[in-house]
Design a protein around this motif. Structure first.
Motif, PDB file in Angstrom:
ATOM      1  N   HIS A  46      11.385   1.949  -5.618  1.00 23.57           N
ATOM      2  CA  HIS A  46      10.145   1.892  -4.957  1.00 23.57           C
ATOM      3  C   HIS A  46       9.825   0.227  -3.901  1.00 23.57           C
ATOM      4  CE1 HIS A  46       6.460   3.119  -3.339  1.00 23.57           C
ATOM      5  NE2 HIS A  46       6.083   1.965  -3.385  1.00 23.57           N
ATOM      6  N   ARG A  47       9.378  -0.246  -5.864  1.00 22.45           N
ATOM      7  CA  ARG A  47       8.937  -1.714  -5.965  1.00 22.45           C
ATOM      8  C   ARG A  47      10.212  -2.974  -5.164  1.00 22.45           C
ATOM      9  NH1 ARG A  47       7.490  -3.201 -11.351  1.00 22.45           N
ATOM     10  NH2 ARG A  47       6.290  -0.898 -11.615  1.00 22.45           N
ATOM     11  N   HIS A  68       1.260   2.882  -6.113  1.00 22.00           N
ATOM     12  CA  HIS A  68       2.402   3.374  -7.048  1.00 22.00           C
ATOM     13  C   HIS A  68       2.961   3.142  -8.079  1.00 22.00           C
ATOM     14  CE1 HIS A  68       6.403   5.377  -5.941  1.00 22.00           C
ATOM     15  NE2 HIS A  68       6.728   4.864  -6.839  1.00 22.00           N
ATOM     16  N   ARG A  69       2.809   1.771  -9.324  1.00 14.99           N
ATOM     17  CA  ARG A  69       4.034   1.697 -10.092  1.00 14.99           C
ATOM     18  C   ARG A  69       2.453   1.864 -11.198  1.00 14.99           C
ATOM     19  NH1 ARG A  69       5.198  -4.567  -9.491  1.00 14.99           N
ATOM     20  NH2 ARG A  69       6.068  -3.606  -7.638  1.00 14.99           N
ATOM     21  N   ASP A 106       8.734 -10.206 -10.242  1.00 20.83           N
ATOM     22  CA  ASP A 106       8.752  -9.594  -8.968  1.00 20.83           C
ATOM     23  C   ASP A 106       8.789 -10.488  -8.156  1.00 20.83           C
ATOM     24  OD1 ASP A 106       8.286  -6.479  -9.222  1.00 20.83           O
ATOM     25  OD2 ASP A 106       5.894  -6.945  -9.347  1.00 20.83           O
ATOM     26  N   ALA A 114      -0.828  -1.718  -1.693  1.00 18.08           N
ATOM     27  CA  ALA A 114       0.273   0.116  -2.326  1.00 18.08           C
ATOM     28  C   ALA A 114       1.109   0.700  -2.387  1.00 18.08           C
ATOM     29  CB  ALA A 114       0.516   0.588  -0.611  1.00 18.08           C
ATOM     30  N   THR A 115       2.050  -0.972  -2.866  1.00 16.28           N
ATOM     31  CA  THR A 115       3.080  -0.588  -3.874  1.00 16.28           C
ATOM     32  C   THR A 115       2.442  -0.529  -5.270  1.00 16.28           C
ATOM     33  OG1 THR A 115       5.376  -1.319  -5.080  1.00 16.28           O
ATOM     34  CG2 THR A 115       3.777  -2.847  -4.068  1.00 16.28           C
ATOM     35  N   GLU A 143       9.571  -2.568  -1.363  1.00 14.51           N
ATOM     36  CA  GLU A 143       9.440  -2.836  -0.513  1.00 14.51           C
ATOM     37  C   GLU A 143       9.048  -5.347  -0.346  1.00 14.51           C
ATOM     38  OE1 GLU A 143       6.443  -1.299   1.223  1.00 14.51           O
ATOM     39  OE2 GLU A 143       7.757   0.049   1.205  1.00 14.51           O
ATOM     40  N   ARG A 180       1.547  -2.992   2.056  1.00  8.24           N
ATOM     41  CA  ARG A 180       2.003  -2.782   1.758  1.00  8.24           C
ATOM     42  C   ARG A 180       2.443  -2.889   1.082  1.00  8.24           C
ATOM     43  NH1 ARG A 180       7.310  -0.918   6.080  1.00  8.24           N
ATOM     44  NH2 ARG A 180       7.769  -0.663   2.963  1.00  8.24           N
ATOM     45  N   LEU A 181       1.588  -4.121  -0.045  1.00  7.67           N
ATOM     46  CA  LEU A 181       1.906  -4.541  -1.530  1.00  7.67           C
ATOM     47  C   LEU A 181       0.237  -4.144  -2.153  1.00  7.67           C
ATOM     48  CD1 LEU A 181       3.579  -8.217  -1.438  1.00  7.67           C
ATOM     49  CD2 LEU A 181       4.231  -6.191  -1.537  1.00  7.67           C
ATOM     50  N   THR A 211      10.709   4.160  -9.709  1.00  6.16           N
ATOM     51  CA  THR A 211       9.399   3.086  -9.017  1.00  6.16           C
ATOM     52  C   THR A 211       9.674   2.275  -9.111  1.00  6.16           C
ATOM     53  OG1 THR A 211       7.414   2.452  -9.279  1.00  6.16           O
ATOM     54  CG2 THR A 211       8.808   2.644 -11.245  1.00  6.16           C
ATOM     55  N   TYR A 267      11.043  -5.402   1.881  1.00  6.86           N
ATOM     56  CA  TYR A 267      10.740  -5.641   2.983  1.00  6.86           C
ATOM     57  C   TYR A 267       9.673  -6.691   3.781  1.00  6.86           C
ATOM     58  CZ  TYR A 267       7.813  -3.855   7.022  1.00  6.86           C
ATOM     59  OH  TYR A 267       7.191  -3.635   8.307  1.00  6.86           O
ATOM     60  N   GLN A 268       9.354  -7.596   2.569  1.00  5.27           N
ATOM     61  CA  GLN A 268       8.536  -8.321   2.334  1.00  5.27           C
ATOM     62  C   GLN A 268       9.759  -9.469   2.826  1.00  5.27           C
ATOM     63  OE1 GLN A 268       5.649  -8.847   3.316  1.00  5.27           O
ATOM     64  NE2 GLN A 268       4.683  -6.207   2.301  1.00  5.27           N
ATOM     65  N   THR A 273      -0.658  -6.184  -5.657  1.00  7.66           N
ATOM     66  CA  THR A 273      -0.063  -7.200  -6.248  1.00  7.66           C
ATOM     67  C   THR A 273       0.337  -8.529  -7.252  1.00  7.66           C
ATOM     68  OG1 THR A 273       1.695  -5.126  -5.387  1.00  7.66           O
ATOM     69  CG2 THR A 273       2.943  -6.804  -6.158  1.00  7.66           C
TER      70      THR A 273
END
Ligand SMILES: [Zn+2]
Ligand SMILES: [Zn+2]
Ligand SMILES: [Zn+2]
Ligand SMILES: [Zn+2]
Ligand SMILES: [Zn+2]
Ligand SMILES: [Zn+2]
Ligand SMILES: [Zn+2]
Ligand SMILES: [Zn+2]
Lengths: 453, 453, 453, 453
Positions: free
Chosen positions: D222-223, C222-223, D163, C218-219, D226, C215-216, D219, D229-230, C186
């Motif tokens: 999802h992002r 995902h996208r 983001d 992984a995300t 995350e 986790r970034l 999605t 979370y950060q 990301t």
């Protein structure tokens, strides 16, 4: 070098890939796979798949059951197998109450004297043997004699093992370096449900399915898997017929159980609704019973994904007369199917896009050979037995009592037209089927002693 | 309006929320929750939690077992319960082989004549009753008489039900509108493992755990859940002690089984390694056995998340002398714990951040009352029984044989200092514990007829 | 028939099985696998594995970056590759802002003139090309020219594509029949975290990991997976380094995305804690960063289970001098590793029991050849290129700057002794490594035009 | 004691249980819940549910959008809300580019002067504010002023945050002790798909759904999860409309993200196929778009299971004229629905067996009050605001433009007959709806400063 036989110009398909090449045979053995090989005899395979001889790890030939004997003899059954491209079958030895395993094995081998293809035997551990430590003490000798796998039952009076017997048998087998093949259903509960249904006046064949719910197939798998785990014994689940049982196999594997599963063409292609509840429902009684279309989808998916490992037939034919009974509990269970397995799975699996070509070979040839400890079988590679099938993927064939070599007077696949059929079949370097005709000799097959890795 | 009693200034905590308010009682019943209520008698609850009287759905008082009787009588056990903030317990009736259920119920009620708190009774269906249709036919009468729940066992000779008996009992209970509470272990296999261990010379208490592997607790839950599903019977699993069994409960729920689970303080706080394998390991024998620290974590998580529903005690005390035996198979199973349940779960659950205040009340009061069909219990709301505990969260108390009212000459929680203890306890509007001292009358408790929704 | 070369007596290992046989080569091609083959030249492979030449689909040779060039030239890098048993590498073409893809391809091919092994090229689509429809219109020509795969980035200024650019590039590639290989992080958020860390005074190498949380990674996967799904484009994720990214790949596959993943030796063997936070941490900066021991375990498991498909090297060496920088954001990213890949994965994978022999070959040879559209590579079978490695599994070798042929003045694997090393290597029928010594000719390698199925 | 008002004889339903009792009000506050309470005024609730005033955390009243203003003013919208049983709504403040948040808040409060029920305001952080550190520096003051939650967008030009902006906003909000409410769609990709569809000549309303695929809603969740979370920021996802987005919320929660989700009646009751693709499809344009029947089932299940937490309305009405546009991209998005929420969820949820009575109250009253930091709302208990609805579950009412109080000239629920409707509604102790008629005073509502725990 000039080989005995060279099969030319086909696509050689193994369980994990395919290559365009020739295949050379010397004596009973595959000698080479290569380009432009030359042999004293050449067989043209252009346009065909060249695959390992099929391995059917679950058949019941001339099986005695309640005073009857299943319709195919070792001879008729294995001729049918050969014509369908299967060059190794595994049948069963079931010792009588007082009979030692090795004696039963010898007798069964004698019954198989005229076998047309190679064969192995699972050793059954019936209730009476599991109950007695001194009979379980015979297990190592049976392993030694080439019965690497032991058939256990969680259902059927006389065969059924309760949890403790099951555990004791699993421990004995594991200790001897063998494996277990299992008929997994929650027998005692099914017997209760069957009696209840009869008492309520239900006699029609569909009640065979109603009294054997899928969840009770699955829960039997669950408990057997856990006992196998305690015993450190490899467990191979016969005739998986429903999504719930597949899920239990997958879950057990994730919990560290060494577990494998097979399904059979009838679970993939027939259903309770259409067949067991159809006009000739009594013919379609087998156990576990036929299930739903959703289960069929789940089974195909499991075969494709690796959640299930093998397609066997559980070939166990009875005549129309034998299948006609006053109520569903009296019908002898089992369906014929030994001949068309490779072709049915090719047609409905490969041609319809559910399986890759290699997965087809893996399921019907390579995996059963490997999991059953059959040396020299299931793979086309130098040093392996020259069991070879030349399979014509374009050949259309209509299945039926007339076109098949099985002995029963009916087939569940009557009038189905499949695409793809074996043209030529070799058993250890000898042509036993040529242009779809059996040309071998009775008794040409051998007993194959099996040993797990 | 002026009420009989008003509890003032506390935080009223229910299973699903809390409010600062007064609680008014009229006669045996909660009359109001409100601001500035006035009563003929007021009880100051400032700084305290006001919670519903605890409900312990699993106790064994003066239980006969192999010629002994568990240490606490109905009187001593329920006085201890009352002092710990529990105002309702559920014990068991176990009919003798030829004894009708209702007769056994009447006798057991007579034994409970001096009970200090309200109580219910689970009706046990032992092996002999499950085996006989005419005895299962007594189930509706037992439900009618207020035994809404039936205790079944998957272990222990005399009690153990095989799959068919279990199914038949589940069907009988379901049909009568009752529910099943279950001791779930794979009994026959455990007996085999125990005999094997003894034969190999293993006698020490830790072998009690080695011969009862967690996976065999879980697989028992699995099979019982599936049979309960077939029978459409609600299933409540007693004394869940391991992560694997929790997982089976969760999975069964997702498969549509109506299933609930409880754990007990000893599974949450004690471990096989520290206690069963410790210097006084024999004291800590109970079944299922104590497990690992990882299991403790999983159980706390399950209680917090809703995967488990209740904390009971399975209070079943024996003296040090009775617990001292030549080998682990001869030790009477069970631990004391009836008194400190609310406080232990408050201390290790709420105070240590594992549970919210409301979840504590849900697990110890509201859920067991609801799941066991106890009318008027487990909730502080108008119309409910005035069973009320004034719990001082700041009170520190050191547990031990001297400070507890239980009859046994030992406690698993000796010398543990907990934060939080009941100051005052009311049973249907009557103060039975005041300033931590029991001030009630033997026999003040009543049998509560229970009925599931 | 007498072949040009016969490799005798080894165990021929493919991605899906092994057989003891001889391997015959005629010209540039494998002609046969068989027993007792004879050739004009024979090479003894007794006691050795005979495997397909390694395929490394992710290397950076003489790569320009911010005024520097990565340490290995096409010549030195591919000699090192050859000595380690790798006979095909895939490097990159990165067109300049105004440069057409085909022109860039021609220039890059010119730079690779002295390559010692066969090679392919991924075509990078940088930010500037993705931004312009007329440049995306060059994609079909690049596919035509043999660049079947396109490198996209979700990080790094100049390369990074935002979601819309990424989708547009995926659409263009999918439409042309190509596939995407992806650097998935990301990026914008990482840049923010890096700036923040620097602003707070953090300069040490471990902050490279702190500012690139798993986790970034992984995300980002995902996208990208979801956009690939929208575009119907196959997606191959480069350098997967953490359990979280593996989980996203598995989940995406279950959602129907055609997605593949590779990892690299440094993610399997090195960790942030030991290396990036060690005394020479600056050497170990690469992106994604090294992770934890738990991640290593998850990656090995994913490689064994089929959740990941390939082990590449992402070989991208810099000298000690270049790696020495004032803060972690200025260190050029990348580690050397092109030579020891096969051996490291053999030692830590096969010899330590994490991978089967066939899985090792699948991960290092067969799968990258197949997924990258390399015709004739990755399989030992008649008709395939005679790229063959004779790998001695007993040979012990201590890795280090002196024993390796890589150009950098350091290696992450200094002083590690591995078991197993390539003794002899053939490229299209020519011996290029003999007794561990390079005996080939610069420029002997060819550009391989790649096309996906 | 004699209270100001006593509501007698109803079933008092909270988010976690129900009790038959009276409810007493003193001044603006609930004073008691009890048996036989007496008041100066009594309101008969026999046969009715007495529930907390509904809380609708997502409404758009007199919202300016591209030169139009949404159809309901603060007055008409909140009168409709009141008649439907909603006593608190949360609307939005959207600061202009150069406008400080607090100034925008003051203006918006002035616009809401005539509000009929209590209200709160989410503070929007548009693109321009997120881009500037000094504007993010206003966040703490907004929290201080009672805007505990901040509206962020992942779609719509002017509002959309990339983001990094999203992360920066989340960090600012988290640090100030606030929470984020999110419009979660993959905006830039949707804009690309919309332009593409228009370019291909697609203008009909169903293309609104085709260009906003469910997976791109998921999605985005999802992002955002995350990034939340950060940032350690609580995240509440607005208007969840599809199974895929629910799955992402559940998965994020399991990964440790503090995340909540709401759905709206139109996602539960209307579908793309029936409505957006129906004869008046243009009316049904909203974002995210209406989905499928399978999605409806998944949403109901998620609401029942606790995977989603709230039902809001996203009330955003436009007239038929405004909704009539040349192509789907020009239609102002949003549907009316503020009035019938409680009743629709009662009818289709409770009466049709999808939700328990308590879950209905939890979703519509208790949870939104709790999650949005509304003190004194959402619970019927002493000390809470006397916002009370007397809901007659037997009352049948046919919805339509004539029977509803909403200002728009259409309703998506025209001619639906629901079972259950509010008879009487109190706002802080004042009857504002009596016998289904609004009897309150404009301006009676108050701005409620909100603060998260
Ligand atoms: Zn069977
Ligand atoms: Zn069979
Ligand atoms: Zn028990
Ligand atoms: Zn007990
Ligand atoms: Zn990269
Ligand atoms: Zn790279
Ligand atoms: Zn929105
Ligand atoms: Zn909105």
């Amino acid at each position: 070098m000039t080989y005995d036989i060279v099969i030319q110009g086909g696509l050689i398909v193994n369980g994990d890939g395919a290559v365009e090449a020739d295949l050379a045979i010397q004596g009973e053995t595959i000698a080479a796979i290569g380009l432009d090989l030359s042999g004293r005899r050449t067989i043209d395979a252009a346009g065909c798949y060249v695959i390992p001889g099929g391995v059917d790890p679950h058949v019941h030939l001339q099986m005695p059951l309640a005073g009857r004997v299943s319709t195919d003899s070792f001879l008729t059954g294995t001729v049918a197998a050969a014509c369908g491209g299967t060059t190794t079958v595994i049948d069963f030895v079931t010792p009588q109450p007082e009979q030692p395993m090795l004696e039963a094995l010898t007798r069964r081998q004698a019954e198989a004297a005229e076998v047309a293809v190679d064969y192995g035997l699972h050793m059954t551990i019936p209730t009476w043997h599991a109950a007695a430590e001194e009979r379980l003490a015979q297990v190592p000798a049976a392993v030694e004699a080439g019965c690497a796998t032991f058939k256990l039952y969680q259902a059927y009076a006389g065969m059924m093992l309760d949890d403790v017997s099951l555990l004791r048998a699993l421990l004995a087998v594991a200790q001897a370096g063998g494996g277990v093949v299992l008929h997994s259903e929650t027998g005692p509960v099914l017997d209760f449900l069957r009696a209840q249904a009869l008492a309520e006046g239900h006699t029609s064949p569909i009640w065979h399915a109603h009294t054997r719910p899928a969840r009770l197939e699955a829960t039997a798998v669950h408990r057997a898997a856990e006992l196998a785990y305690q015993a450190h014994c490899p467990l191979y689940v016969f005739h998986v017929g429903c999504a719930e049982a597949v899920a239990e196999i997958v879950a057990a594997r994730l919990r560290g159980v060494e577990i494998y599963g097979e399904s059979c063409p009838h679970y993939l292609l027939l259903s309770a609704e259409e067949h067991l509840d159809g006009p000739e429902g009594h013919l379609f009684v087998c156990a576990p019973p036929l299930r739903s279309h959703e289960d069929q989808d789940a089974l195909w998916q499991a075969l494709a994904d690796g959640d299930l490992d093998v397609v066997s037939t559980d070939h166990c034919p009875w005549t129309r007369a034998e299948k006609t009974q006053p109520d569903f509990t009296q019908i002898p269970g089992g369906l014929p199917g030994i001949e068309a397995r490779l072709s049915l799975i090719h047609h409905f699996g490969v041609a319809e896009g559910r399986l890759s070509l290699s997965r087809w070979v893996a399921l019907c040839c390579t995996n059963p050979a490997h999991l059953m400890g059959l040396p020299g079988k299931g793979v086309l590679a130098p040093g392996y037995d020259a069991d070879v099938v030349i399979f014509d993927p374009e050949r259309e064939k209509t299945l039926g009592v007339d076109s098949l070599h099985e002995a029963a007077d009916w087939t569940p696949y009557q009038d189905i037209t499949v695409q793809g059929w074996p043209r030529t079949v070799l058993l250890r370097g000898q042509v036993i089927v040529e242009d779809e005709a059996y040309v071998g000799q009775p008794g040409q097959g051998r007993f194959i002693a099996r040993h797990l890795d």
